[in-house]
Structures are given as structure tokens and as C-alpha cells.
Motif scaffolding. Structure first.
Motif, PDB file in Angstrom:
ATOM      1  N   ALA A  46     -40.626 -10.420  -1.749  1.00 17.32           N
ATOM      2  CA  ALA A  46     -41.030  -9.059  -1.387  1.00 17.32           C
ATOM      3  C   ALA A  46     -41.543  -8.312  -2.616  1.00 17.32           C
ATOM      4  CB  ALA A  46     -39.861  -8.315  -0.755  1.00 17.32           C
ATOM      5  N   ILE A  51     -45.027  -9.783  -3.612  1.00 20.56           N
ATOM      6  CA  ILE A  51     -46.060  -9.368  -2.656  1.00 20.56           C
ATOM      7  C   ILE A  51     -46.440  -7.907  -2.893  1.00 20.56           C
ATOM      8  CG2 ILE A  51     -46.489  -8.867  -0.213  1.00 20.56           C
ATOM      9  CD1 ILE A  51     -44.878 -11.403   0.432  1.00 20.56           C
ATOM     10  N   TYR A  52     -45.449  -7.054  -3.094  1.00 20.84           N
ATOM     11  CA  TYR A  52     -45.729  -5.631  -3.330  1.00 20.84           C
ATOM     12  C   TYR A  52     -46.528  -5.449  -4.616  1.00 20.84           C
ATOM     13  CZ  TYR A  52     -44.958  -0.651  -4.055  1.00 20.84           C
ATOM     14  OH  TYR A  52     -45.149   0.697  -4.262  1.00 20.84           O
ATOM     15  N   MET A  63     -51.142  -1.360   0.898  1.00 18.97           N
ATOM     16  CA  MET A  63     -50.015  -1.807   1.727  1.00 18.97           C
ATOM     17  C   MET A  63     -48.851  -0.858   1.562  1.00 18.97           C
ATOM     18  SD  MET A  63     -47.823  -5.384   1.554  1.00 18.97           S
ATOM     19  CE  MET A  63     -49.028  -6.400   2.401  1.00 18.97           C
ATOM     20  N   GLU A  99     -44.867   0.631   2.388  1.00 15.61           N
ATOM     21  CA  GLU A  99     -43.535   0.025   2.432  1.00 15.61           C
ATOM     22  C   GLU A  99     -43.210  -0.436   3.843  1.00 15.61           C
ATOM     23  OE1 GLU A  99     -40.794   2.811   0.822  1.00 15.61           O
ATOM     24  OE2 GLU A  99     -41.611   2.711  -1.217  1.00 15.61           O
ATOM     25  N   ASN A 156     -45.419  -1.591   5.985  1.00 17.33           N
ATOM     26  CA  ASN A 156     -46.149  -2.854   6.139  1.00 17.33           C
ATOM     27  C   ASN A 156     -45.374  -4.001   5.508  1.00 17.33           C
ATOM     28  OD1 ASN A 156     -49.338  -1.207   5.481  1.00 17.33           O
ATOM     29  ND2 ASN A 156     -48.297  -1.569   7.429  1.00 17.33           N
ATOM     30  N   LEU A 157     -44.848  -3.772   4.306  1.00 15.42           N
ATOM     31  CA  LEU A 157     -44.105  -4.802   3.595  1.00 15.42           C
ATOM     32  C   LEU A 157     -42.845  -5.190   4.358  1.00 15.42           C
ATOM     33  CD1 LEU A 157     -43.730  -6.587   1.089  1.00 15.42           C
ATOM     34  CD2 LEU A 157     -42.564  -4.665  -0.005  1.00 15.42           C
ATOM     35  N   THR A 172     -49.467  -4.901  11.507  1.00 16.22           N
ATOM     36  CA  THR A 172     -49.868  -4.064  10.365  1.00 16.22           C
ATOM     37  C   THR A 172     -51.378  -3.854  10.285  1.00 16.22           C
ATOM     38  OG1 THR A 172     -50.053  -5.983   8.883  1.00 16.22           O
ATOM     39  CG2 THR A 172     -47.894  -4.902   9.038  1.00 16.22           C
TER      40      THR A 172
END
Length: 283
Positions: A36, A39-40, A50, A52, A54-55, A118
Motif C-alpha cells: 500500500a 503504490i501510494y 489517486m 486514499e 481509491n487506495l 475507482t
């Protein structure tokens, strides 16, 4: 030296009364948390916008997909008919039995669901996940080593490890650590380095590279990894199930790299939903 280190390792990380926490379970948790964060970080660098939410959506879909896919994959690919006569044990996650290839399929399905929710292109999410996935593989393979499972073939080399139990007292290749280095550290370093180019490489590039690299590394390591006892060697006595399942990944990865190079679709964030056109608006 590795023998001494292994002999001091306990598969149980800690226990609190009836609650027993194993390193294998912690490996999954650490893998998803690190994924995570990666990716962020990459999505922010790529300026995808993106959020939070969406994550969080992506990670929930990924976790469900990986866990269910890995278990179902093990049942189908490595069960050898056992679960047909013991169907209730399919849900016995505490007894172990997870397949990377099944987890990959589950992850892709979860990614497709997350893409729809998303409105982020599927291949962009798949690329982000491919950059982060090797970290989870690294933790998972280290946990396999701690558990003394998925050991390698006997060896007289200096890296031989005595696992004991069902593996016997002969030194064996620590194939779990080979996989942790190649499938985890090496693939992550390659993909993360590629991700730093701006503008980012086209959609599908990272997923394609991941499939090719993982397929090659896994195919090679299988030569020094003991096959699953219930299956043994397949097709003439030299191929393993892991090799049979990994070869198509290489082909699919190459095809995806070619597709990415030809289409050159840029990485993109959430797409706006276009309102339906109304007759007469274009007048």
C-alpha cells in the motif's frame, strides 16, 4: 552457519493466551502494508491523483483476491484430488497450502473489480501492483524458510540447510531464500527503478516485466527445489508443476510488453464519467 540460524527459528512469532500469531501470517500483513505504501508513493510520483479512498478500495480488493485465489489455486493445482474427498478442508487456511499462481489470478480479478469501482484504468492498477508485489513475495518466502517448508533438493554445497522433519537430516538448498532474493528483492529493484522515469512508461509495461522476470526466476529455481510430494515430477520426470504454471507467464509477459510498446497508452488516474448526450445539445 545457515544451519545454526535455522535451528533457532520458531514458526510462531508470539502467542497471547489462545491467540497464536505465526510469522507466515505476519508476512501477509507486512506485505500488504508495504505494498500500500509503495503504490501510494509511485501513484503520487506519477501524478495520478489517486485518493486514499481509491487506495483503500484497491487494497481490499487485492487482499480478498490474493487470499481466495491463492487457496483455490493450491486446491486445484496441488491438491491432487485430496480436496474432492475432503471439501470442508478447502477453507482450512490454518493448515497452510497457498499457490502463487492462484494468488496472481485472484489479484488480477480483484484489480479488475477495483478498476471498475475507482474508474482507474485496469493496466495502471496492475502496473502499480506489480511494482509492489515483490515485497510481499519477499516476506512470504522468508516465512516459508522459517516454517521449514518448500525446501530445496539435497546439496553438498556450502549453503546447504538441514530442515529436519519430513525433509530429513540431509543438507538441502534453501530455495525459499533464493526465491526471496530473486522474486522479491531483484524484481522490486528493477521495477521500482523503471518506475522513476517521467513520464512513466506505458500501461502494461510493469505487469509485463513482472510476469517475464517472475516466470524465468521461478522456472530456474524449480530445478533446485523439491517438487510437492503429492505430485512429484511431471511430463517425463523433470518438470514440476511450478514450471508448468510459470512458462505461460513468460509468454504472457512478453506479449504484454509488445502490446504496451505498440499502444503506448499513458498511465492515468481516475477517469471522469461522461454525461449521456441529449439530442439537440450539439446544435
Amino acid at each position: 552457519m545457515l544451519n545454526d540460524i535455522y535451528q533457532g527459528l520458531d514458526p510462531i512469532a508470539f502467542s497471547l493466551g489462545p491467540l497464536v500469531v505465526r510469522w507466515y501470517g505476519l508476512a501477509y500483513v507486512l506485505g500488504f502494508v508495504c505494498a500500500a505504501a509503495i503504490i501510494y508513493f509511485v501513484a503520487k510520483r506519477w501524478k495520478l491523483g489517486m485518493s486514499e479512498d481509491n487506495l483503500l478500495t484497491l487494497m481490499v480488493c487485492a487482499i480478498v483476491g490474493v487470499v481466495l485465489g491463492a487457496r483455490i489455486g493450491y486446491v486445484l493445482f496441488y491438491g491432487d484430488g485430496y480436496y474432492l474427498s475432503h471439501p470442508l478442508e478447502i477453507l482450512a487456511f490454518n493448515q497452510g497450502g497457498m499457490s502463487f499462481h492462484g494468488g496472481l489470478v485472484g489479484l488480477l480479478i480483484g484489480g479488475a473489480v477495483a478498476a471498475r469501482m475507482t474508474r482507474i484504468p485496469f493496466l495502471t492498477l496492475a502496473d502499480l501492483g506489480s511494482i509492489a508485489a515483490p515485497i510481499g513475495l519477499f516476506f512470504g518466502r522468508c516465512a516459508n524458510f522459517v516454517n521449514g517448508e518448500l525446501w530445496g533438493a539435497p546439496t553438498d554445497g556450502p549453503l546447504g540447510v538441514v530442515f529436519g522433519g519430513a525433509a530429513g537430516m540431509m543438507p538441502r538448498h534453501p530455495s525459499q531464500l533464493y526465491e526471496a532474493v530473486l522474486e522479491g528483492i531483484v524484481i522490486f529493484c528493477v521495477l521500482f527503478a523503471l518506475s522513476r522515469k517521467r513520464p512513466p512508461r506505458p500501461q502494461g509495461t510493469f505487469l509485463g516485466a513482472f510476469l517475464v522476470l517472475y516466470g524465468i526466476f521461478r522456472f530456474l529455481i524449480e530445478f533446485v527445489r523439491e517438487p510437492d510430494v503429492q505430485l512429484g515430477y511431471l511430463w517425463g520426470g523433470w518438470l514440476t508443476m511450478g514450471q508448468v504454471l510459470s512458462a505461460p507467464l513468460i509468454v504472457a509477459g512478453i506479449a504484454l510488453l509488445i502490446y504496451a510498446a505498440r499502444t503506448r497508452h499513458p498511465q492515468a488516474g481516475p477517469q471522469e464519467i461522461q454525461p449521456p448526450s441529449v439530442p439537440g445539445d450539439a446544435a
